[in-house]
Design a protein around this motif. Structure first.
Motif, short mmCIF file in Angstrom:
data_model
loop_
_atom_site.label_atom_id
_atom_site.label_comp_id
_atom_site.label_asym_id
_atom_site.label_seq_id
_atom_site.Cartn_x
_atom_site.Cartn_y
_atom_site.Cartn_z
N GLN A 160 0.82 -1.23 0.00
CA GLN A 160 0.00 0.00 0.00
C GLN A 160 0.85 1.27 0.00
O GLN A 160 0.32 2.37 0.07
CB GLN A 160 -0.98 0.01 1.19
CG GLN A 160 -0.35 0.10 2.56
CD GLN A 160 0.08 -1.26 3.11
OE1 GLN A 160 0.51 -2.15 2.39
NE2 GLN A 160 -0.03 -1.42 4.42
N GLU B 232 -5.45 5.33 5.40
CA GLU B 232 -6.54 5.49 4.44
C GLU B 232 -6.01 5.73 3.03
O GLU B 232 -6.78 5.79 2.08
CB GLU B 232 -7.45 6.66 4.87
CG GLU B 232 -8.18 6.35 6.18
CD GLU B 232 -9.07 7.50 6.67
OE1 GLU B 232 -10.25 7.23 6.98
OE2 GLU B 232 -8.58 8.63 6.75
N ILE C 229 -14.78 7.02 -2.49
CA ILE C 229 -13.36 6.65 -2.64
C ILE C 229 -12.78 7.71 -3.57
O ILE C 229 -13.41 8.06 -4.57
CB ILE C 229 -13.25 5.26 -3.28
CG1 ILE C 229 -13.73 4.18 -2.29
CG2 ILE C 229 -11.82 4.97 -3.75
CD1 ILE C 229 -13.79 2.77 -2.87
N VAL D 271 -9.24 5.41 0.65
CA VAL D 271 -10.43 4.64 1.04
C VAL D 271 -10.64 4.87 2.55
O VAL D 271 -9.93 4.29 3.38
CB VAL D 271 -10.27 3.13 0.73
CG1 VAL D 271 -11.61 2.41 0.91
CG2 VAL D 271 -9.74 2.90 -0.68
N HIS E 20 -11.81 4.93 6.42
CA HIS E 20 -12.26 3.86 7.33
C HIS E 20 -13.77 3.92 7.55
O HIS E 20 -14.40 2.92 7.87
CB HIS E 20 -11.53 3.96 8.67
CG HIS E 20 -10.07 3.61 8.54
ND1 HIS E 20 -9.65 2.37 8.10
CD2 HIS E 20 -8.95 4.33 8.77
CE1 HIS E 20 -8.32 2.35 8.07
NE2 HIS E 20 -7.88 3.52 8.47
N ASN F 21 -11.98 -0.20 3.10
CA ASN F 21 -10.54 -0.01 3.28
C ASN F 21 -9.85 -1.36 3.44
O ASN F 21 -8.81 -1.63 2.82
CB ASN F 21 -10.31 0.90 4.49
CG ASN F 21 -8.83 1.14 4.76
OD1 ASN F 21 -8.12 0.24 5.17
ND2 ASN F 21 -8.37 2.36 4.51
#
Ligand code: MLT
Length: 398
Positions: A76, A100, A231, A252, A254, A269
Protein backbone atom coordinates in the motif's frame (compact mmCIF):
# COMPACT_ATOMS: atom_id res chain seq x y z
CA UNK A 1 -11.76 -25.84 -22.75
CA UNK A 2 -10.84 -22.33 -21.73
CA UNK A 3 -13.89 -20.10 -21.85
CA UNK A 4 -12.97 -16.52 -22.54
CA UNK A 5 -14.37 -13.42 -20.89
CA UNK A 6 -16.90 -12.73 -23.62
CA UNK A 7 -17.62 -9.29 -22.25
CA UNK A 8 -14.57 -8.25 -24.26
CA UNK A 9 -16.72 -8.74 -27.39
CA UNK A 10 -18.75 -5.76 -26.20
CA UNK A 11 -15.79 -3.37 -26.19
CA UNK A 12 -14.96 -0.98 -28.99
CA UNK A 13 -12.14 -2.38 -31.11
CA UNK A 14 -9.42 -0.24 -29.54
CA UNK A 15 -8.82 2.16 -26.68
CA UNK A 16 -9.50 5.75 -27.80
CA UNK A 17 -5.94 7.03 -27.46
CA UNK A 18 -4.47 3.98 -29.22
CA UNK A 19 -6.87 4.57 -32.12
CA UNK A 20 -5.74 8.19 -32.37
CA UNK A 21 -2.06 7.22 -32.11
CA UNK A 22 -2.52 4.83 -35.05
CA UNK A 23 -4.16 7.55 -37.18
CA UNK A 24 -1.43 10.06 -36.30
CA UNK A 25 1.38 7.56 -37.02
CA UNK A 26 -0.11 6.95 -40.49
CA UNK A 27 -0.32 10.70 -41.14
CA UNK A 28 3.27 11.26 -40.01
CA UNK A 29 4.51 8.43 -42.24
CA UNK A 30 2.70 9.82 -45.27
CA UNK A 31 3.65 13.45 -44.53
CA UNK A 32 7.22 13.40 -43.22
CA UNK A 33 7.70 17.10 -44.03
CA UNK A 34 4.79 18.30 -41.85
CA UNK A 35 5.37 19.58 -38.31
CA UNK A 36 2.66 17.86 -36.32
CA UNK A 37 1.52 19.63 -33.12
CA UNK A 38 0.18 17.18 -30.58
CA UNK A 39 -2.70 18.37 -28.42
CA UNK A 40 -4.41 15.00 -28.17
CA UNK A 41 -3.61 12.74 -25.22
CA UNK A 42 -3.07 14.66 -21.98
CA UNK A 43 0.62 13.92 -21.77
CA UNK A 44 2.93 16.39 -20.07
CA UNK A 45 5.99 17.78 -21.86
CA UNK A 46 7.99 19.59 -19.17
CA UNK A 47 10.60 17.62 -17.19
CA UNK A 48 10.20 16.54 -13.59
CA UNK A 49 10.76 19.16 -10.89
CA UNK A 50 14.42 19.36 -9.73
CA UNK A 51 13.51 18.40 -6.14
CA UNK A 52 11.83 15.23 -7.45
CA UNK A 53 14.82 14.30 -9.60
CA UNK A 54 17.21 14.86 -6.67
CA UNK A 55 15.08 12.64 -4.40
CA UNK A 56 14.98 9.86 -6.96
CA UNK A 57 18.75 10.07 -7.58
CA UNK A 58 19.37 9.80 -3.86
CA UNK A 59 17.06 6.79 -3.72
CA UNK A 60 18.94 5.13 -6.60
CA UNK A 61 22.19 5.58 -4.63
CA UNK A 62 20.57 4.01 -1.55
CA UNK A 63 19.51 1.02 -3.63
CA UNK A 64 23.14 0.49 -4.65
CA UNK A 65 24.42 0.24 -1.07
CA UNK A 66 23.97 -2.88 1.07
CA UNK A 67 22.96 -0.96 4.22
CA UNK A 68 20.23 1.08 2.54
CA UNK A 69 19.08 -1.34 -0.15
CA UNK A 70 15.34 -2.21 -0.02
CA UNK A 71 13.52 -5.20 -1.43
CA UNK A 72 9.73 -5.59 -1.41
CA UNK A 73 8.04 -2.61 0.14
CA UNK A 74 4.57 -2.42 1.70
CA UNK A 75 1.99 -3.06 -1.06
CA UNK A 76 0.00 0.00 0.00
CA UNK A 77 3.06 2.26 -0.14
CA UNK A 78 5.67 3.56 2.29
CA UNK A 79 4.54 5.62 5.25
CA UNK A 80 6.80 8.49 4.22
CA UNK A 81 4.54 9.11 1.18
CA UNK A 82 1.36 8.62 3.24
CA UNK A 83 2.63 11.20 5.70
CA UNK A 84 3.49 13.68 2.92
CA UNK A 85 -0.02 13.21 1.52
CA UNK A 86 -1.72 13.63 4.90
CA UNK A 87 -0.02 17.04 5.12
CA UNK A 88 -0.92 17.90 1.51
CA UNK A 89 -4.60 17.09 2.14
CA UNK A 90 -4.56 19.02 5.44
CA UNK A 91 -3.57 22.16 3.49
CA UNK A 92 -6.79 21.74 1.52
CA UNK A 93 -8.91 21.28 4.60
CA UNK A 94 -9.12 17.48 4.64
CA UNK A 95 -7.90 15.31 7.47
CA UNK A 96 -6.89 11.76 6.62
CA UNK A 97 -5.20 8.88 8.41
CA UNK A 98 -2.10 7.42 6.79
CA UNK A 99 -3.80 4.01 6.63
CA UNK A 100 -6.54 5.49 4.44
CA UNK A 101 -4.08 6.19 1.61
CA UNK A 102 -2.88 3.55 -0.87
CA UNK A 103 -0.02 4.32 -3.26
CA UNK A 104 -0.35 2.88 -6.75
CA UNK A 105 1.12 3.13 -10.21
CA UNK A 106 -1.54 5.63 -11.28
CA UNK A 107 -5.19 6.56 -11.27
CA UNK A 108 -5.92 4.75 -14.54
CA UNK A 109 -4.93 1.38 -13.03
CA UNK A 110 -6.80 2.05 -9.80
CA UNK A 111 -9.95 3.18 -11.65
CA UNK A 112 -10.06 -0.26 -13.21
CA UNK A 113 -8.70 -2.28 -10.29
CA UNK A 114 -11.07 -0.82 -7.70
CA UNK A 115 -13.92 -2.54 -9.54
CA UNK A 116 -12.59 -5.81 -8.02
CA UNK A 117 -14.17 -4.97 -4.66
CA UNK A 118 -17.64 -4.41 -6.15
CA UNK A 119 -20.06 -7.09 -7.25
CA UNK A 120 -20.80 -7.40 -10.95
CA UNK A 121 -24.49 -6.92 -10.10
CA UNK A 122 -23.99 -3.23 -9.42
CA UNK A 123 -25.43 -0.65 -11.77
CA UNK A 124 -22.67 1.79 -12.70
CA UNK A 125 -23.40 5.44 -13.29
CA UNK A 126 -21.11 7.46 -15.52
CA UNK A 127 -21.46 10.96 -16.83
CA UNK A 128 -21.35 11.27 -20.62
CA UNK A 129 -18.88 12.49 -21.94
CA UNK A 130 -16.44 10.52 -19.80
CA UNK A 131 -12.88 9.24 -19.47
CA UNK A 132 -13.23 5.93 -21.39
CA UNK A 133 -11.47 3.86 -18.71
CA UNK A 134 -14.54 3.99 -16.40
CA UNK A 135 -16.77 2.56 -19.10
CA UNK A 136 -14.42 -0.01 -20.62
CA UNK A 137 -13.29 -1.51 -17.31
CA UNK A 138 -16.92 -2.11 -16.33
CA UNK A 139 -17.85 -3.50 -19.74
CA UNK A 140 -15.01 -5.98 -19.21
CA UNK A 141 -16.88 -7.16 -16.09
CA UNK A 142 -20.24 -7.28 -17.88
CA UNK A 143 -21.81 -4.65 -15.65
CA UNK A 144 -24.84 -2.57 -16.48
CA UNK A 145 -23.89 1.04 -17.15
CA UNK A 146 -26.27 3.98 -17.07
CA UNK A 147 -25.38 7.48 -18.18
CA UNK A 148 -26.15 10.99 -17.00
CA UNK A 149 -25.86 13.56 -19.70
CA UNK A 150 -23.38 16.41 -19.72
CA UNK A 151 -24.67 19.18 -21.97
CA UNK A 152 -23.85 22.83 -22.61
CA UNK A 153 -27.01 23.65 -20.62
CA UNK A 154 -25.67 22.04 -17.43
CA UNK A 155 -22.12 23.20 -18.24
CA UNK A 156 -21.17 19.53 -18.68
CA UNK A 157 -21.75 19.00 -14.95
CA UNK A 158 -24.63 16.53 -14.71
CA UNK A 159 -26.42 16.37 -11.36
CA UNK A 160 -28.26 13.50 -9.65
CA UNK A 161 -32.02 13.17 -9.51
CA UNK A 162 -34.42 10.64 -8.04
CA UNK A 163 -35.07 8.97 -11.38
CA UNK A 164 -31.48 7.66 -11.43
CA UNK A 165 -30.98 4.17 -10.03
CA UNK A 166 -27.29 3.49 -9.57
CA UNK A 167 -24.99 1.77 -7.08
CA UNK A 168 -21.52 2.92 -8.10
CA UNK A 169 -21.00 6.45 -9.41
CA UNK A 170 -17.95 7.76 -11.25
CA UNK A 171 -17.32 11.49 -10.96
CA UNK A 172 -14.29 13.35 -12.28
CA UNK A 173 -13.68 16.95 -11.25
CA UNK A 174 -12.04 18.97 -12.71
CA UNK A 175 -13.38 16.89 -15.49
CA UNK A 176 -11.65 14.90 -18.15
CA UNK A 177 -12.57 15.60 -20.97
CA UNK A 178 -14.61 18.80 -20.51
CA UNK A 179 -12.48 20.68 -17.96
CA UNK A 180 -15.64 21.57 -16.02
CA UNK A 181 -15.40 21.50 -12.20
CA UNK A 182 -18.08 20.88 -9.58
CA UNK A 183 -18.63 23.40 -6.79
CA UNK A 184 -18.87 22.22 -3.19
CA UNK A 185 -22.66 22.68 -3.25
CA UNK A 186 -22.91 20.42 -6.31
CA UNK A 187 -20.71 17.75 -4.72
CA UNK A 188 -22.91 17.93 -1.61
CA UNK A 189 -25.86 16.94 -3.81
CA UNK A 190 -23.98 13.94 -5.16
CA UNK A 191 -22.95 12.89 -1.65
CA UNK A 192 -26.55 13.22 -0.47
CA UNK A 193 -27.69 11.08 -3.41
CA UNK A 194 -25.07 8.42 -2.66
CA UNK A 195 -25.94 8.28 1.05
CA UNK A 196 -29.67 8.09 0.31
CA UNK A 197 -29.17 5.23 -2.15
CA UNK A 198 -26.36 3.43 -0.33
CA UNK A 199 -24.24 4.03 -3.41
CA UNK A 200 -20.47 4.52 -3.55
CA UNK A 201 -18.86 7.41 -5.44
CA UNK A 202 -15.54 6.80 -7.19
CA UNK A 203 -14.17 10.31 -7.34
CA UNK A 204 -11.36 10.91 -9.82
CA UNK A 205 -9.38 13.95 -8.68
CA UNK A 206 -6.47 13.53 -11.10
CA UNK A 207 -6.67 17.19 -12.14
CA UNK A 208 -7.09 18.71 -8.65
CA UNK A 209 -3.76 20.53 -8.79
CA UNK A 210 -5.09 22.74 -11.60
CA UNK A 211 -7.64 24.31 -9.24
CA UNK A 212 -6.62 27.76 -8.06
CA UNK A 213 -9.99 29.03 -6.90
CA UNK A 214 -10.80 28.31 -3.23
CA UNK A 215 -14.50 27.79 -4.12
CA UNK A 216 -13.73 24.69 -6.20
CA UNK A 217 -13.02 21.59 -4.10
CA UNK A 218 -9.75 19.77 -4.67
CA UNK A 219 -11.09 16.72 -2.87
CA UNK A 220 -14.56 15.29 -2.39
CA UNK A 221 -13.79 14.98 1.33
CA UNK A 222 -14.31 18.70 1.85
CA UNK A 223 -17.95 17.62 1.84
CA UNK A 224 -19.00 16.43 5.24
CA UNK A 225 -20.18 12.80 5.18
CA UNK A 226 -18.29 12.09 1.93
CA UNK A 227 -16.04 9.68 3.83
CA UNK A 228 -19.10 7.46 4.30
CA UNK A 229 -19.74 7.11 0.58
CA UNK A 230 -16.70 8.05 -1.52
CA UNK A 231 -13.36 6.65 -2.64
CA UNK A 232 -10.99 9.24 -4.11
CA UNK A 233 -8.53 8.35 -6.87
CA UNK A 234 -5.67 10.62 -7.71
CA UNK A 235 -2.44 10.72 -9.62
CA UNK A 236 0.89 12.48 -9.87
CA UNK A 237 0.71 12.31 -13.67
CA UNK A 238 -0.55 15.83 -14.13
CA UNK A 239 0.22 17.22 -10.64
CA UNK A 240 3.94 16.46 -10.88
CA UNK A 241 4.53 15.35 -14.48
CA UNK A 242 4.60 11.61 -13.66
CA UNK A 243 2.84 10.34 -16.82
CA UNK A 244 5.91 8.25 -17.61
CA UNK A 245 7.18 7.87 -14.05
CA UNK A 246 3.90 6.33 -12.84
CA UNK A 247 2.56 6.99 -9.36
CA UNK A 248 -0.91 7.63 -8.00
CA UNK A 249 -2.92 7.15 -4.82
CA UNK A 250 -6.34 6.06 -3.76
CA UNK A 251 -8.05 7.12 -0.56
CA UNK A 252 -10.43 4.64 1.04
CA UNK A 253 -11.75 6.12 4.31
CA UNK A 254 -12.26 3.86 7.33
CA UNK A 255 -15.79 5.26 7.62
CA UNK A 256 -16.75 3.67 4.30
CA UNK A 257 -18.61 0.44 5.12
CA UNK A 258 -21.34 -1.62 3.52
CA UNK A 259 -23.30 -4.67 4.68
CA UNK A 260 -22.88 -8.04 3.00
CA UNK A 261 -25.96 -10.15 2.22
CA UNK A 262 -25.34 -12.19 5.41
CA UNK A 263 -25.17 -9.05 7.54
CA UNK A 264 -21.36 -8.91 7.86
CA UNK A 265 -20.11 -5.35 7.90
CA UNK A 266 -17.55 -4.95 5.12
CA UNK A 267 -14.97 -2.18 5.47
CA UNK A 268 -13.97 -1.09 2.00
CA UNK A 269 -10.54 -0.01 3.28
CA UNK A 270 -9.84 -3.56 4.48
CA UNK A 271 -11.14 -5.04 1.24
CA UNK A 272 -8.91 -2.79 -0.86
CA UNK A 273 -5.92 -3.58 1.35
CA UNK A 274 -6.66 -7.29 0.86
CA UNK A 275 -6.97 -6.80 -2.89
CA UNK A 276 -3.74 -4.83 -3.16
CA UNK A 277 -1.69 -7.14 -0.94
CA UNK A 278 -2.88 -10.07 -3.05
CA UNK A 279 -2.51 -8.65 -6.55
CA UNK A 280 0.03 -5.82 -6.32
CA UNK A 281 3.61 -5.56 -5.10
CA UNK A 282 3.74 -1.83 -4.67
CA UNK A 283 5.35 1.10 -6.43
CA UNK A 284 9.18 1.13 -6.66
CA UNK A 285 10.96 2.75 -3.70
CA UNK A 286 12.76 5.19 -6.02
CA UNK A 287 9.48 6.46 -7.47
CA UNK A 288 7.90 6.79 -4.03
CA UNK A 289 10.82 8.95 -2.88
CA UNK A 290 10.11 11.13 -5.93
CA UNK A 291 6.43 11.29 -4.96
CA UNK A 292 7.30 12.25 -1.39
CA UNK A 293 9.44 15.10 -2.75
CA UNK A 294 6.63 16.26 -5.06
CA UNK A 295 4.37 16.79 -2.03
CA UNK A 296 7.04 18.55 0.05
CA UNK A 297 6.84 22.31 0.37
CA UNK A 298 9.58 22.77 -2.23
CA UNK A 299 7.96 20.15 -4.49
CA UNK A 300 4.57 21.86 -4.41
CA UNK A 301 6.32 25.14 -5.27
CA UNK A 302 8.33 23.70 -8.17
CA UNK A 303 5.41 21.66 -9.54
CA UNK A 304 3.21 24.76 -9.16
CA UNK A 305 5.50 26.67 -11.51
CA UNK A 306 5.18 23.89 -14.07
CA UNK A 307 1.38 23.92 -13.73
CA UNK A 308 1.42 27.68 -14.21
CA UNK A 309 3.24 27.20 -17.52
CA UNK A 310 0.43 24.91 -18.72
CA UNK A 311 -2.21 27.34 -17.42
CA UNK A 312 -0.62 30.06 -19.54
CA UNK A 313 -0.82 27.75 -22.57
CA UNK A 314 -4.53 27.30 -21.82
CA UNK A 315 -4.97 31.08 -21.63
CA UNK A 316 -3.32 31.48 -25.06
CA UNK A 317 -5.68 28.85 -26.47
CA UNK A 318 -8.76 30.44 -24.92
CA UNK A 319 -7.77 33.82 -26.32
CA UNK A 320 -7.69 32.40 -29.84
CA UNK A 321 -11.04 30.67 -29.44
CA UNK A 322 -12.54 33.88 -28.04
CA UNK A 323 -11.23 35.81 -31.04
CA UNK A 324 -12.76 33.29 -33.40
CA UNK A 325 -16.05 33.28 -31.49
CA UNK A 326 -15.80 29.53 -30.89
CA UNK A 327 -17.62 28.25 -27.81
CA UNK A 328 -15.62 26.18 -25.35
CA UNK A 329 -15.64 24.83 -21.80
CA UNK A 330 -12.76 24.17 -19.39
CA UNK A 331 -9.30 25.70 -19.60
CA UNK A 332 -9.56 27.42 -16.23
CA UNK A 333 -9.30 24.67 -13.61
CA UNK A 334 -8.02 22.24 -16.13
CA UNK A 335 -5.44 21.59 -18.84
CA UNK A 336 -8.28 20.65 -21.18
CA UNK A 337 -10.26 22.85 -23.50
CA UNK A 338 -13.48 21.35 -24.75
CA UNK A 339 -14.33 23.23 -27.90
CA UNK A 340 -17.35 23.11 -30.11
CA UNK A 341 -16.41 21.93 -33.59
CA UNK A 342 -16.79 24.85 -35.99
CA UNK A 343 -19.24 24.94 -38.89
CA UNK A 344 -21.36 22.12 -37.49
CA UNK A 345 -18.61 19.54 -38.09
CA UNK A 346 -18.79 16.19 -36.30
CA UNK A 347 -16.02 15.30 -33.82
CA UNK A 348 -14.15 12.85 -36.03
CA UNK A 349 -14.69 15.05 -39.08
CA UNK A 350 -13.08 17.98 -37.25
CA UNK A 351 -10.32 15.72 -35.90
CA UNK A 352 -9.49 14.68 -39.49
CA UNK A 353 -9.68 18.29 -40.69
CA UNK A 354 -7.28 19.46 -37.99
CA UNK A 355 -4.86 16.63 -38.67
CA UNK A 356 -4.92 16.70 -42.44
CA UNK A 357 -5.21 20.45 -43.08
CA UNK A 358 -3.43 21.95 -40.05
CA UNK A 359 -1.28 19.06 -38.75
CA UNK A 360 -2.78 19.48 -35.26
CA UNK A 361 -3.82 16.49 -33.17
CA UNK A 362 -6.85 16.85 -30.90
CA UNK A 363 -9.12 14.26 -29.30
CA UNK A 364 -12.57 13.88 -30.86
CA UNK A 365 -15.30 14.49 -28.28
CA UNK A 366 -17.32 11.55 -29.61
CA UNK A 367 -14.54 9.26 -28.32
CA UNK A 368 -15.67 10.18 -24.80
CA UNK A 369 -19.31 9.27 -25.38
CA UNK A 370 -22.38 10.19 -27.39
CA UNK A 371 -22.73 13.57 -25.70
CA UNK A 372 -19.23 14.46 -26.86
CA UNK A 373 -20.33 14.49 -30.50
CA UNK A 374 -19.76 17.91 -32.03
CA UNK A 375 -16.89 18.68 -29.60
CA UNK A 376 -13.13 18.25 -29.64
CA UNK A 377 -10.69 18.28 -26.72
CA UNK A 378 -7.37 20.13 -26.89
CA UNK A 379 -4.71 19.91 -24.19
CA UNK A 380 -2.56 22.71 -22.83
CA UNK A 381 0.33 20.34 -22.06
CA UNK A 382 2.35 21.25 -25.15
CA UNK A 383 5.37 23.49 -25.55
CA UNK A 384 4.83 27.26 -25.66
CA UNK A 385 6.02 27.46 -29.30
CA UNK A 386 3.80 24.53 -30.31
CA UNK A 387 0.78 26.01 -28.57
CA UNK A 388 1.27 29.43 -30.18
CA UNK A 389 1.86 27.91 -33.58
CA UNK A 390 -1.21 25.69 -33.34
CA UNK A 391 -3.32 28.69 -32.39
CA UNK A 392 -1.91 30.70 -35.30
CA UNK A 393 -2.78 27.88 -37.68
CA UNK A 394 -6.29 27.72 -36.24
CA UNK A 395 -6.75 31.47 -36.31
CA UNK A 396 -5.83 31.55 -40.01
CA UNK A 397 -7.89 28.58 -41.09
CA UNK A 398 -11.00 28.16 -38.96
C1 MLT B 1 -6.17 11.80 -21.33
O1 MLT B 1 -5.61 12.32 -22.29
O2 MLT B 1 -7.40 11.71 -21.23
C2 MLT B 1 -5.33 11.26 -20.23
O3 MLT B 1 -4.01 11.63 -20.38
C3 MLT B 1 -5.41 9.82 -20.24
C4 MLT B 1 -4.93 9.25 -18.95
O4 MLT B 1 -4.65 9.99 -18.00
O5 MLT B 1 -4.90 8.03 -18.89
Amino acid sequence: MAIMNENYCNLKESYLFSQIATKVAKYVKENPDKKVIRMGIGDVTLPLAPVVVAAMKKAVEEMGVKETFRGYGPEQGYDFVHEALVKYYAKHGVSLETSEIFISDGAKSDCGNITDIFSDDNVILVPDPVYPVYVDTNIMRGRKIVYVKGTPENNFLPMPDDSIKADVIYLCSPNNPTGAAYTKAQLEEWVAYALKNDAVILYDAAYEAFVTNADIPRSIYVVEEAKKCAIELCSLSKTAGFTGTRCGYTVVPHALKRKAGNGTVMELNKMWLRRQTTKFNGVPYIIQRGAEAAFSEQGVKECGEILEFYRENARIMMETLDKKGIKYFGGIYSPYIWMQCPNGMGSWEFFDYLLEKLAIVGTPGAGFGEMGEGYLRLTAFGSREGTIEAMERMERSL
